[in-house]
Design an enzyme around this catalytic site. Structure first.
Site, mmCIF file in Angstrom:
data_model
loop_
_atom_site.group_PDB
_atom_site.id
_atom_site.type_symbol
_atom_site.label_atom_id
_atom_site.label_comp_id
_atom_site.label_asym_id
_atom_site.label_seq_id
_atom_site.Cartn_x
_atom_site.Cartn_y
_atom_site.Cartn_z
ATOM 1 N N TYR A 47 -37.266 -64.812 52.327
ATOM 2 C CA TYR A 47 -38.444 -64.247 51.669
ATOM 3 C C TYR A 47 -38.716 -64.935 50.345
ATOM 4 O O TYR A 47 -37.895 -65.709 49.855
ATOM 5 C CB TYR A 47 -38.254 -62.741 51.439
ATOM 6 C CG TYR A 47 -37.321 -62.398 50.290
ATOM 7 C CD1 TYR A 47 -35.947 -62.593 50.391
ATOM 8 C CD2 TYR A 47 -37.822 -61.905 49.072
ATOM 9 C CE1 TYR A 47 -35.099 -62.288 49.339
ATOM 10 C CE2 TYR A 47 -36.976 -61.593 48.014
ATOM 11 C CZ TYR A 47 -35.622 -61.780 48.146
ATOM 12 O OH TYR A 47 -34.779 -61.492 47.108
ATOM 13 N N ARG B 102 -39.604 -73.464 48.331
ATOM 14 C CA ARG B 102 -38.309 -72.776 48.438
ATOM 15 C C ARG B 102 -38.246 -71.932 49.712
ATOM 16 O O ARG B 102 -37.202 -71.838 50.360
ATOM 17 C CB ARG B 102 -38.070 -71.926 47.189
ATOM 18 C CG ARG B 102 -36.648 -71.394 47.096
ATOM 19 C CD ARG B 102 -36.351 -70.769 45.745
ATOM 20 N NE ARG B 102 -37.140 -69.566 45.518
ATOM 21 C CZ ARG B 102 -37.136 -68.863 44.388
ATOM 22 N NH1 ARG B 102 -36.378 -69.263 43.362
ATOM 23 N NH2 ARG B 102 -37.878 -67.793 44.249
ATOM 24 N N HIS C 175 -25.884 -61.864 68.607
ATOM 25 C CA HIS C 175 -25.705 -62.516 67.306
ATOM 26 C C HIS C 175 -26.309 -63.915 67.267
ATOM 27 O O HIS C 175 -26.963 -64.290 66.305
ATOM 28 C CB HIS C 175 -24.219 -62.580 66.934
ATOM 29 C CG HIS C 175 -23.675 -61.257 66.510
ATOM 30 N ND1 HIS C 175 -23.530 -60.215 67.385
ATOM 31 C CD2 HIS C 175 -23.274 -60.794 65.301
ATOM 32 C CE1 HIS C 175 -23.043 -59.164 66.739
ATOM 33 N NE2 HIS C 175 -22.882 -59.489 65.475
ATOM 34 N N LYS D 293 -32.734 -67.923 49.934
ATOM 35 C CA LYS D 293 -33.288 -66.615 49.559
ATOM 36 C C LYS D 293 -33.391 -65.745 50.804
ATOM 37 O O LYS D 293 -34.454 -65.571 51.399
ATOM 38 C CB LYS D 293 -34.638 -66.806 48.853
ATOM 39 C CG LYS D 293 -34.998 -65.642 47.953
ATOM 40 C CD LYS D 293 -36.071 -66.039 46.963
ATOM 41 C CE LYS D 293 -36.726 -64.856 46.295
ATOM 42 N NZ LYS D 293 -35.831 -63.930 45.616
ATOM 43 N N GLU E 180 -24.972 -65.174 38.403
ATOM 44 C CA GLU E 180 -26.360 -64.763 38.096
ATOM 45 C C GLU E 180 -26.447 -63.255 38.175
ATOM 46 O O GLU E 180 -25.433 -62.575 38.379
ATOM 47 C CB GLU E 180 -27.336 -65.434 39.067
ATOM 48 C CG GLU E 180 -27.088 -65.072 40.516
ATOM 49 C CD GLU E 180 -28.044 -65.726 41.507
ATOM 50 O OE1 GLU E 180 -29.176 -66.081 41.140
ATOM 51 O OE2 GLU E 180 -27.634 -65.866 42.674
ATOM 52 N N LEU F 236 -29.282 -68.628 43.096
ATOM 53 C CA LEU F 236 -30.624 -69.022 43.503
ATOM 54 C C LEU F 236 -31.180 -69.955 42.433
ATOM 55 O O LEU F 236 -31.055 -69.668 41.235
ATOM 56 C CB LEU F 236 -31.521 -67.780 43.623
ATOM 57 C CG LEU F 236 -32.903 -68.108 44.183
ATOM 58 C CD1 LEU F 236 -32.835 -68.377 45.686
ATOM 59 C CD2 LEU F 236 -33.890 -66.992 43.906
HETATM 60 N N1 PMP Z 1 -31.463 -64.908 41.351
HETATM 61 C C1 PMP Z 1 -31.654 -63.998 42.319
HETATM 62 C C2 PMP Z 1 -30.477 -63.529 43.102
HETATM 63 C C3 PMP Z 1 -32.945 -63.511 42.583
HETATM 64 O O1 PMP Z 1 -33.134 -62.606 43.573
HETATM 65 C C4 PMP Z 1 -34.022 -63.952 41.800
HETATM 66 C C5 PMP Z 1 -35.404 -63.424 42.043
HETATM 67 N N2 PMP Z 1 -36.086 -64.175 42.994
HETATM 68 C C6 PMP Z 1 -33.774 -64.901 40.792
HETATM 69 C C7 PMP Z 1 -32.488 -65.360 40.598
HETATM 70 C C8 PMP Z 1 -34.894 -65.450 39.946
HETATM 71 O O2 PMP Z 1 -35.635 -66.393 40.670
HETATM 72 P P1 PMP Z 1 -37.171 -66.674 40.350
HETATM 73 O O3 PMP Z 1 -37.244 -67.056 38.918
HETATM 74 O O4 PMP Z 1 -37.556 -67.778 41.251
HETATM 75 O O5 PMP Z 1 -37.893 -65.391 40.621
#
Ligand code: PMP
Length: 282
Positions: free
Chosen positions: A32, A51, A102, A147, A179, A203
């Protein structure tokens, strides 16, 4: 009035029956994106679409019939009202609908595309309260650069943070800060802005990338490097980045103030430089 996008069609939400054998529903087998919309225009759309396609190919989803996220966003914006045109686009692709096994279903099974827009007001960063966060072990899988909609590790961390009165969980693996549950994490340690390298443990956030570009433009000292939990705890400034939160100062970490408990100067500088300018909007 509100309508969603489902496999090439625009429909009222209650008219769409998501098939129970959708692999997203059964396995979390999908990917997503969340795109910010400012005044009716999409922010960094091509980066999000890139992405999304990378995430899909990263788990072997053939995305099938795809109009492109921009066209879907524009059609949804015509069919829905966002106050001031401010909101988000959610776009999800799952591996499709097939009896539960699966391994991947055969070639004939088409992916399911689902998208909607929803209001999200823009707030003045000076009026937003600082974030209180807690640190928690990172219990997610090892391919966080994808993602994926399978977000159980993030869901559990976000809930645990909420139960502790915090708004976000800052995750760590072997005492290295990775993160947040839905944000990237930056810290200023001895004058150097640090964030985890964009590898498979985080991410590669689009807001993260913009912040690094701004840091470079401004001649700030910055490093994409391992940040230890103890460095985080002694940092003079910490902030989170993400599409929905933009640049969000952390003023409390594990119940203790970060720096003097106010937004620090580097964070403030980056917040005022963060632009939603025309170059980034389509
Ligand atoms: N890390 C994670 C795990 C996220 O879910 C998000 C939100 N998309 C981010 C970082 C931030 O990414 P972005 O700046 O592309 O929204």
């Amino acid at each position: 009035m509100s309508e969603i996008y489902w496999n090439g069609e625009y429909k009222k939400k209650h008219e769409v029956g998501i098939p129970p054998d959708d692999r997203g529903f059964l396995f979390g087998d999908g990917v997503y994106e969340v795109v910010r919309i400012y005044r009716g225009r999409c922010f960094e759309m091509s980066a999000h679409e890139h992405r999304l396609l990378q995430s899909a190919s990263g788990i072997g989803i053939n995305i099938g019939y795809f109009k492109g996220m921009l066209e879907v966003a524009e059609n949804l914006l015509r069919r829905n009202i966002l106050p001031n045109g401010d909101g988000i686009l959610y776009y999800q692709i799952t591996r499709g609908t097939a009896p539960r096994k699966h391994f991947f279903p055969g070639e004939g099974v088409l992916p399911n595309h689902y998208a909607y827009v929803q209001p999200l007001p823009v707030t003045d960063f000076k009026e937003r309260p600082g974030a209180s966060v807690v640190t928690l072990p990172d219990r997610r899988w090892l391919e966080c650069h994808i993602k994926s909609i399978a977000l159980l590790g993030s869901v559990l961390a976000a809930q645990q943070a909420k139960e502790q009165g915090a708004v976000e969980a800052v995750l760590h693996r072997d005492s290295v800060v990775t993160e947040g549950s839905h944000t990237n994490v930056f810290a200023v340690v001895e004058g150097v802005l640090k964030t985890h390298p964009a590898n498979q443990l985080v991410l590669n956030g689009i807001t993260r990338r913009i912040v690094l570009e701004l840091a470079q433009q401004e001649g700030l000292l910055y490093e994409e490097t391992s940040l230890s939990l103890s460095e985080l705890k002694s940092a003079s400034e910490v902030f989170l980045t993400g599409t929905t939160v933009e640049i969000w100062p952390v003023t409390q970490l594990d119940g203790k103030p970060v720096g003097n408990g106010q937004t620090g100067p580097i964070t403030q500088g980056l917040q005022s430089l963060f632009d939603r300018n025309a170059d980034r909007l389509t």
